[in-house]
Design a protein around this motif. Structure first.
Motif, PDB file in Angstrom:
ATOM      1  N   ALA A 226       8.920  17.089   0.403  1.00 12.85           N
ATOM      2  CA  ALA A 226       8.370  16.645   1.681  1.00 12.85           C
ATOM      3  C   ALA A 226       9.688  15.581   1.930  1.00 12.85           C
ATOM      4  CB  ALA A 226       7.600  15.282   0.771  1.00 12.85           C
ATOM      5  N   PRO A 227       9.823  16.237   2.783  1.00  9.28           N
ATOM      6  CA  PRO A 227      11.130  15.599   3.834  1.00  9.28           C
ATOM      7  C   PRO A 227      11.909  13.537   3.084  1.00  9.28           C
ATOM      8  CG  PRO A 227       8.885  15.091   5.248  1.00  9.28           C
ATOM      9  CD  PRO A 227       8.543  15.342   4.421  1.00  9.28           C
ATOM     10  N   THR A 228      13.141  13.969   3.576  1.00  8.36           N
ATOM     11  CA  THR A 228      14.232  12.762   3.113  1.00  8.36           C
ATOM     12  C   THR A 228      13.230  11.592   3.765  1.00  8.36           C
ATOM     13  OG1 THR A 228      16.421  13.943   2.879  1.00  8.36           O
ATOM     14  CG2 THR A 228      16.355  11.035   2.872  1.00  8.36           C
ATOM     15  N   GLY A 229      12.972  10.179   2.674  1.00 10.08           N
ATOM     16  CA  GLY A 229      12.097  10.248   3.485  1.00 10.08           C
ATOM     17  C   GLY A 229      10.412   9.107   3.198  1.00 10.08           C
ATOM     18  N   ALA A 230      10.261  10.028   2.643  1.00  6.94           N
ATOM     19  CA  ALA A 230       8.937  10.451   2.296  1.00  6.94           C
ATOM     20  C   ALA A 230       8.501   9.895   1.144  1.00  6.94           C
ATOM     21  CB  ALA A 230       8.561  11.935   2.628  1.00  6.94           C
ATOM     22  N   GLY A 231       9.727   9.209  -0.019  1.00  7.13           N
ATOM     23  CA  GLY A 231       8.611   8.255  -1.258  1.00  7.13           C
ATOM     24  C   GLY A 231       8.769   9.639  -2.204  1.00  7.13           C
TER      25      GLY A 231
ATOM     26  N   LYS B 219      -1.912  24.265  10.010  1.00  5.63           N
ATOM     27  CA  LYS B 219      -2.367  23.069  10.186  1.00  5.63           C
ATOM     28  C   LYS B 219      -2.483  21.703   9.458  1.00  5.63           C
ATOM     29  CE  LYS B 219      -7.308  20.785   9.166  1.00  5.63           C
ATOM     30  NZ  LYS B 219      -8.535  20.921   8.749  1.00  5.63           N
ATOM     31  N   VAL B 220      -1.919  20.552   9.679  1.00  2.00           N
ATOM     32  CA  VAL B 220      -1.121  19.743   8.854  1.00  2.00           C
ATOM     33  C   VAL B 220      -2.493  18.363   8.366  1.00  2.00           C
ATOM     34  CG1 VAL B 220       0.410  17.524   9.072  1.00  2.00           C
ATOM     35  CG2 VAL B 220       1.001  20.091   9.718  1.00  2.00           C
ATOM     36  N   ILE B 221      -2.172  18.131   6.853  1.00  2.00           N
ATOM     37  CA  ILE B 221      -2.816  17.108   6.283  1.00  2.00           C
ATOM     38  C   ILE B 221      -2.472  16.478   6.133  1.00  2.00           C
ATOM     39  CG2 ILE B 221      -5.620  18.763   6.477  1.00  2.00           C
ATOM     40  CD1 ILE B 221      -4.269  18.486   3.527  1.00  2.00           C
ATOM     41  N   GLU B 222      -2.380  14.521   6.169  1.00  2.00           N
ATOM     42  CA  GLU B 222      -2.139  13.873   4.967  1.00  2.00           C
ATOM     43  C   GLU B 222      -2.553  13.213   4.011  1.00  2.00           C
ATOM     44  OE1 GLU B 222      -1.853  10.887   7.654  1.00  2.00           O
ATOM     45  OE2 GLU B 222      -0.855  11.568   8.801  1.00  2.00           O
TER      46      GLU B 222
ATOM     47  N   GLU C 140      -5.384  26.886   4.268  1.00  2.00           N
ATOM     48  CA  GLU C 140      -5.261  26.709   6.075  1.00  2.00           C
ATOM     49  C   GLU C 140      -3.881  27.735   6.805  1.00  2.00           C
ATOM     50  OE1 GLU C 140      -8.042  26.829   9.060  1.00  2.00           O
ATOM     51  OE2 GLU C 140      -9.072  25.897   7.019  1.00  2.00           O
ATOM     52  N   VAL C 141      -2.927  27.813   5.742  1.00  2.00           N
ATOM     53  CA  VAL C 141      -2.076  28.141   5.783  1.00  2.00           C
ATOM     54  C   VAL C 141      -1.875  29.572   5.264  1.00  2.00           C
ATOM     55  CG1 VAL C 141       0.280  28.702   4.467  1.00  2.00           C
ATOM     56  CG2 VAL C 141      -0.286  26.356   5.088  1.00  2.00           C
ATOM     57  N   GLU C 142      -2.674  29.655   4.289  1.00  4.40           N
ATOM     58  CA  GLU C 142      -3.548  31.408   3.727  1.00  4.40           C
ATOM     59  C   GLU C 142      -3.782  32.170   4.329  1.00  4.40           C
ATOM     60  OE1 GLU C 142      -5.462  30.289  -0.065  1.00  4.40           O
ATOM     61  OE2 GLU C 142      -3.314  29.883  -1.588  1.00  4.40           O
TER      62      GLU C 142
ATOM     63  N   ALA D 260       0.533  -0.852   0.383  1.00  2.00           N
ATOM     64  CA  ALA D 260      -0.187  -0.271  -0.221  1.00  2.00           C
ATOM     65  C   ALA D 260       0.549   0.913   0.236  1.00  2.00           C
ATOM     66  CB  ALA D 260      -0.903  -0.111   1.341  1.00  2.00           C
ATOM     67  N   PHE D 261      -0.062   2.889  -0.473  1.00  2.00           N
ATOM     68  CA  PHE D 261       0.868   3.942  -0.368  1.00  2.00           C
ATOM     69  C   PHE D 261       0.868   4.180   0.444  1.00  2.00           C
ATOM     70  CE2 PHE D 261      -0.029   3.009  -4.505  1.00  2.00           C
ATOM     71  CZ  PHE D 261       1.289   3.642  -5.204  1.00  2.00           C
ATOM     72  N   ARG D 262       1.692   5.091   1.778  1.00  2.00           N
ATOM     73  CA  ARG D 262       1.876   5.842   2.411  1.00  2.00           C
ATOM     74  C   ARG D 262       1.141   6.858   2.567  1.00  2.00           C
ATOM     75  NH1 ARG D 262       7.627   6.863   4.033  1.00  2.00           N
ATOM     76  NH2 ARG D 262       8.030   6.379   2.351  1.00  2.00           N
ATOM     77  N   ASN D 263       0.539   7.446   3.476  1.00  2.00           N
ATOM     78  CA  ASN D 263       0.334   8.994   4.200  1.00  2.00           C
ATOM     79  C   ASN D 263       1.408  10.170   3.623  1.00  2.00           C
ATOM     80  OD1 ASN D 263      -2.555   7.849   2.831  1.00  2.00           O
ATOM     81  ND2 ASN D 263      -3.030   8.109   4.702  1.00  2.00           N
ATOM     82  N   ILE D 264       1.261  11.151   3.093  1.00  2.00           N
ATOM     83  CA  ILE D 264       2.593  12.207   3.514  1.00  2.00           C
ATOM     84  C   ILE D 264       1.712  13.500   4.405  1.00  2.00           C
ATOM     85  CG2 ILE D 264       3.847  13.987   2.924  1.00  2.00           C
ATOM     86  CD1 ILE D 264       4.275  10.907   0.495  1.00  2.00           C
ATOM     87  N   PRO D 265       2.399  13.278   5.820  1.00  4.85           N
ATOM     88  CA  PRO D 265       1.881  15.316   6.664  1.00  4.85           C
ATOM     89  C   PRO D 265       2.341  16.220   5.655  1.00  4.85           C
ATOM     90  CG  PRO D 265       3.950  13.776   7.707  1.00  4.85           C
ATOM     91  CD  PRO D 265       3.331  12.569   6.342  1.00  4.85           C
ATOM     92  N   MET D 266       1.101  17.057   5.545  1.00  8.20           N
ATOM     93  CA  MET D 266       1.269  18.065   4.357  1.00  8.20           C
ATOM     94  C   MET D 266       0.937  19.775   5.165  1.00  8.20           C
ATOM     95  SD  MET D 266       1.601  17.410   0.455  1.00  8.20           S
ATOM     96  CE  MET D 266       3.048  16.209  -0.159  1.00  8.20           C
ATOM     97  N   TYR D 267       1.461  20.490   4.972  1.00  6.72           N
ATOM     98  CA  TYR D 267       0.305  21.910   5.579  1.00  6.72           C
ATOM     99  C   TYR D 267      -0.136  22.045   4.491  1.00  6.72           C
ATOM    100  CZ  TYR D 267       4.128  23.077   8.644  1.00  6.72           C
ATOM    101  OH  TYR D 267       4.460  23.413   9.508  1.00  6.72           O
TER     102      TYR D 267
END
Length: 83
Positions: free
Chosen positions: A70-75, A37-40, A30-32, A19-26
């Motif tokens: 995305a950070p190192t290791g996020a795919g 707020k972080v979502i996946e 909401e940033v605007e 399966a694919f992974r979820n990546i946390p992102m802003y």
């Protein structure tokens, strides 16, 4: 973008992941507003969006650029190699 069985098959066949992974992102909406707020977001959704935009471009429809950080290791490599 709905799940694409072909994309999932590529992940399983060439990377051996079930399966694919979820990546946390802003959340940019909401940033605007000045909120952090972080979502996946699923790697599969990002790949599906990329494929959709290429298909739009190739068929003469309106398309948009996609910019992913995305950070190192996020795919990220997987997300660019599968499409």
């Amino acid at each position: 973008v709905p799940a694409n069985p072909e994309i999932a098959d590529i992940l399983s066949t060439y990377w051996g992941y079930p399966a694919f992974r979820n990546i946390p992102m802003y959340d940019l909406a909401e940033v605007e507003k000045g909120h952090k707020k972080v979502i996946e977001i699923s790697q599969e959704q990002i790949i599906g969006d990329m494929v959709e935009q290429v298909e739009n471009c190739m068929s003469g429809k309106n398309f948009r650029d996609i910019f992913v950080t995305a950070p190192t290791g996020a795919g990220k490599s997987l997300m660019f190699q599968i499409p």
